[in-house]
Enzyme design. Sequence first.
Site, PDB file in Angstrom:
ATOM      1  CB  SER A  55     -42.732  30.867  50.115  1.00 10.89           C
ATOM      2  OG  SER A  55     -42.463  31.500  48.885  1.00 10.89           O
ATOM      3  CG  HIS A  97     -58.870 -11.645  66.140  1.00 12.82           C
ATOM      4  ND1 HIS A  97     -59.890 -10.731  66.066  1.00 12.82           N
ATOM      5  CD2 HIS A  97     -59.159 -12.601  65.213  1.00 12.82           C
ATOM      6  CE1 HIS A  97     -60.764 -11.107  65.147  1.00 12.82           C
ATOM      7  NE2 HIS A  97     -60.333 -12.243  64.607  1.00 12.82           N
ATOM      8  CB  SER A 145     -31.973   2.103  78.428  1.00 18.04           C
ATOM      9  OG  SER A 145     -32.201   2.768  79.654  1.00 18.04           O
ATOM     10  CE  LYS A 164     -35.544  -2.054  77.368  1.00 15.31           C
ATOM     11  NZ  LYS A 164     -36.386  -0.904  77.639  1.00 15.31           N
ATOM     12  CD  GLU A 184     -39.678   1.638  70.287  1.00 15.60           C
ATOM     13  OE1 GLU A 184     -40.388   1.725  71.278  1.00 15.60           O
ATOM     14  OE2 GLU A 184     -38.425   1.653  70.336  1.00 15.60           O
ATOM     15  CE  LYS A 240     -44.150  26.142  46.867  1.00 15.30           C
ATOM     16  NZ  LYS A 240     -45.555  26.326  47.005  1.00 15.30           N
TER      17      LYS A 240
END
Length: 453
Positions: A22, A155, A276, A282, A289, A324
């Site tokens: 480990s 909504h 992009s 872009k 994200e 861990k």
Amino acid sequence: MTLWGGRFSTKLNDQAWDLNSSLPVDQRMAIQDVDGSIAWANALHKANILLDEEHASISLGLDTVRKEFASGEFIFVPSDEDIHTAVERRLTELIGVTAGKLHTGRSRNDQVATDFRLWMLQAIPELDSAFRILQSALLAQAELAGETIMPGYTHLQRAQPILLSHWWLSHYHPLERDRERLNDLVKRVSILPLGSGALAGTPVPVDRAALAESLGFAVASPNSLDSVSDRDFAAEFLFCATMTGIHLSKLSEQIVLYTSAEFGFFELSDAFSTGSSLMPQKKNPDVFELTRGKAGTLIGMLTGLLATLKGLPSTYDKDLQEDKAPVFAAADTLLAILPVIAGAINTITAKPQRMRNAIDSFMMATDLADYLVEKGIPFRETHAIAGKAVREAGEKNVGLEELSLEAYQALCPAFEADVYQVFDPMKSIEKRNAIGGTSLQSVKNQIKQIKGE
Ligand code: ARG
């Protein structure tokens, strides 16, 4: 050198060794392991298990080991099965056979649980500061927003106008609860397992209460069997981290939406946007994200550990070694996300005109119903009347403010010329003045409360 070779005739299979080892994960608790060992050596000395010279030699040796870890000079060797073995191996190199006395009355079972808890006691304040930095960014934006108004959604449909500051603060409070949860966890982490032995307790007459205090724990664990297998704190930590991940994901989702051309409520600074490789125009909200994405990974870590813990027989089982990696990863994830999101929030530009343009008179339909309530008509009726007004305006393809007074009066004679004031979104906002509402005063009070003024 393993710590357990005596009863074996051959060495462990190489691949089984790799599986069992480990060290790659638990070397992160090196300082904690040394600190726990120093405290244990002191306890052994007080209990007359270590003579003065032995204690002095072990303490000095452990001090050197600690320094080697702190400076990065410590060299691991292939036989270091885990951090506990590595520390004892190095101590033996430094001081010789006396090192072998350190493990008296101790097991790696109580040792690892102690190291892990010590690590967490240090990680929690670090996380707490990272939370505060993001909270400050949200608060600063809330203060900067002043009287800027925006559409509020339910909504994801336009619902009622709100203050932008109220919206920013709606992301402040969840983080406050997260911090509270994390800090509340401290009292359950601050329970010392050391002195529980492998499972049944230690035969060494140690004063465990004093040992706990010397390591900064609030108390010594009351039951050795429970103590070596209790990983509630790890699961709780993962829950705390995951809940934060979910809160940040929710915030991120909204920023992603609001920075889209369709909404255009916010613009990210270039420092927190990405481009992009193909489309030159872009400007992508990758950091938000990624934050949304990492919430999914965090959920996986939490459910993974819960599944590991489920059905384990008491007391220590090697399955527990799986505890861990997810906890460290969760802490790392939050420590990576929080400052970046704070930076991105700090540098975001709001677009008040775009937000204002997204508010139409239909969002004041509730206020229209409330207007008639003020004239003494029951809300159930006024709701229906306002609904009819919405339908009529929809059919005529006009806004509620464009229906004539005659049209309103045909729906309900109580309508008067002042009805048109209802369609001022700021009026709608100002009416929501109770504690927790979106009025300017309510939000001011909210900010005061947050700042402790
Ligand atoms: N590496 C182990 C863990 O993380 C330490 C405890 C080992 N105990 C044992 N009985 N093999 O859980």
